[in-house]
Design an enzyme around this catalytic site. Structure first.
Site, PDB file in Angstrom:
ATOM      1  N   ASN A   1       0.842  -1.188   0.000  1.00 24.90           N
ATOM      2  CA  ASN A   1       0.000   0.000   0.000  1.00 24.90           C
ATOM      3  C   ASN A   1       0.885   1.248   0.000  1.00 24.90           C
ATOM      4  O   ASN A   1       2.088   1.182   0.217  1.00 24.90           O
ATOM      5  CB  ASN A   1      -1.009  -0.009   1.156  1.00 24.90           C
TER       6      ASN A   1
ATOM      7  N   GLU B   1       3.112   2.033   3.028  1.00 23.62           N
ATOM      8  CA  GLU B   1       4.290   1.166   3.144  1.00 23.62           C
ATOM      9  C   GLU B   1       5.406   1.644   2.221  1.00 23.62           C
ATOM     10  O   GLU B   1       6.587   1.633   2.595  1.00 23.62           O
ATOM     11  CB  GLU B   1       3.904  -0.280   2.825  1.00 23.62           C
TER      12      GLU B   1
ATOM     13  N   ASP C   1      -4.713  -8.538   1.883  1.00 22.59           N
ATOM     14  CA  ASP C   1      -4.728  -9.980   1.621  1.00 22.59           C
ATOM     15  C   ASP C   1      -5.654 -10.308   0.454  1.00 22.59           C
ATOM     16  O   ASP C   1      -5.355 -11.178  -0.369  1.00 22.59           O
ATOM     17  CB  ASP C   1      -5.183 -10.748   2.861  1.00 22.59           C
TER      18      ASP C   1
END
Length: 352
Positions: free
Chosen positions: A222, A225, A294
């Site tokens: 993302n 990050e 996920d």
């Protein structure tokens, strides 16, 4: 076993639906950090006299697979057969977590150890009787410390066995120390060597060191990050996003990088192609982002295993991400839900 397509046909609804239909024929190995996601729900009664905090009347507790378990559940709900490899505790959270896995998730390569405590992320949610529950605090119970040599050996043995029976590999690194770039490099060599010159897709979801997993097919960090890894701020700056994506792609020497940007959608970077900016699918009134990463990497891994181009896979991952953030808690998206999203997307109306 399908290659990642390098020549793209025009994106079409029929093509995306064809890929989704193929998911049921795929076998995916998910290797990584297993944890239990616990949700405690309560109703707000009043403010405490003891401290300026809310008093909640307890309603219920739900425990579901998190980390690699949630990634495996998402792959399974999308229709594929899954082999999950990891470590769990021989404790109540571990038993409940494994018992809650999707029926298509094979768990024979999950090792349950008495000396290992299953990591638990507990989220406490509060709200009124007729209002949506909101997360007020999260408690992380991760007590195992750095894994010793014996634990690493057990984990690596399970991971190696998992790649012997798959057409794609999804690696979920939540920072326990069990998943390492060296291990992923070993798994990559094993998987690609036994595939007779083909290169099944290998995707890595790493919260802390995605650029260290060099040579894998793709990853899906993302935006926050990426900002943390590069020490920059992106926000609405398209030029900063472009520089960041290209730098991360070069550092990791992977084929593609999909940066998820919340309400700003996604950005797909490929080495020899212009950046593709994909707007968010659905409403930007997000209900819950828990575990959404996920879902995104599960959909992209499975699409690539089915023979999708990176852009086709990114579009399907975008649909899946847009659907799952409208659900509460750690959730999954089914193949039917994904197909329905493709069918009703007006952006595909005019494509061939």
């Amino acid at each position: 076993m399908a290659r990642v397509r390098t020549i793209e046909a025009p994106l079409s609804r029929a093509r995306l639906l064809e890929l989704i239909a193929d998911f049921a024929r795929r076998r995916v190995a998910v290797v990584g950090d297993l944890m239990a996601d616990e949700f405690i729900y309560g109703r707000v009664e009043r403010v405490s006299r003891e401290a300026p905090v809310l008093i909640l009347r307890y309603d219920t507790t739900i425990l579901v697979p998190g980390g690699a378990g949630n990634a495996a559940d998402n792959v399974a709900d999308l229709g594929a057969r899954v082999t999950l490899a990891g470590i769990a505790g021989r404790d109540e959270p571990g038993r409940r977590m494994l018992g809650a896995l999707h029926e298509r998730v094979g768990r024979s390569l999950v090792k349950s150890l008495a000396a290992y405590d299953t990591p638990i992320k507990t989220r406490i949610l509060a709200g009124g009787v007729h209002s949506a529950k909101q997360q007020v605090v999260r408690i992380d119970r991760i007590t195992n410390g750095s894994p010793d040599h014996e634990l690493r050996e057990i984990f690596e043995e399970q991971a190696v066995r998992a790649v012997s029976r798959c057409e794609a590999l999804l690696v979920s690194d939540y920072g326990s120390g069990l998943v390492t770039p060296a291990l992923v490099g070993r798994l990559r060599r094993l998987l690609w060597t036994r595939s007779n010159g083909r290169r099944p897709p290998i995707l890595v979801d790493s919260r802390y060191a995605v650029e260290n997993y060099r040579g894998v097919t793709a990853c899906t960090p993302n935006e926050s990050e990426v900002e943390q890894r590069l020490g920059i701020r992106i926000g609405d700056d398209r030029a900063a996003l472009e520089r960041a994506g290209r730098e991360m792609l070069a550092r990791a020497r992977m084929q593609a990088l999909l940066i998820t940007r919340g309400s700003r959608g996604m950005a797909l970077f490929e080495a020899d192609r212009p950046t593709r900016h994909i707007p968010i699918f659905g409403s930007d009134e997000i209900a819950d982002v828990t575990g959404a990463g996920d879902t995104v990497i599960a959909a992209m891994t499975l699409a690539l295993a089915a023979g999708a181009s990176f852009y086709e896979a990114a579009r399907l991952a975008n649909y899946a991400g847009g659907l799952v953030v409208m659900k509460r808690g750690t959730a999954t998206v089914s193949a039917r839900e994904l197909a329905d999203a493709v069918k009703r997307d007006p952006a595909l109306e005019e494509t061939p």
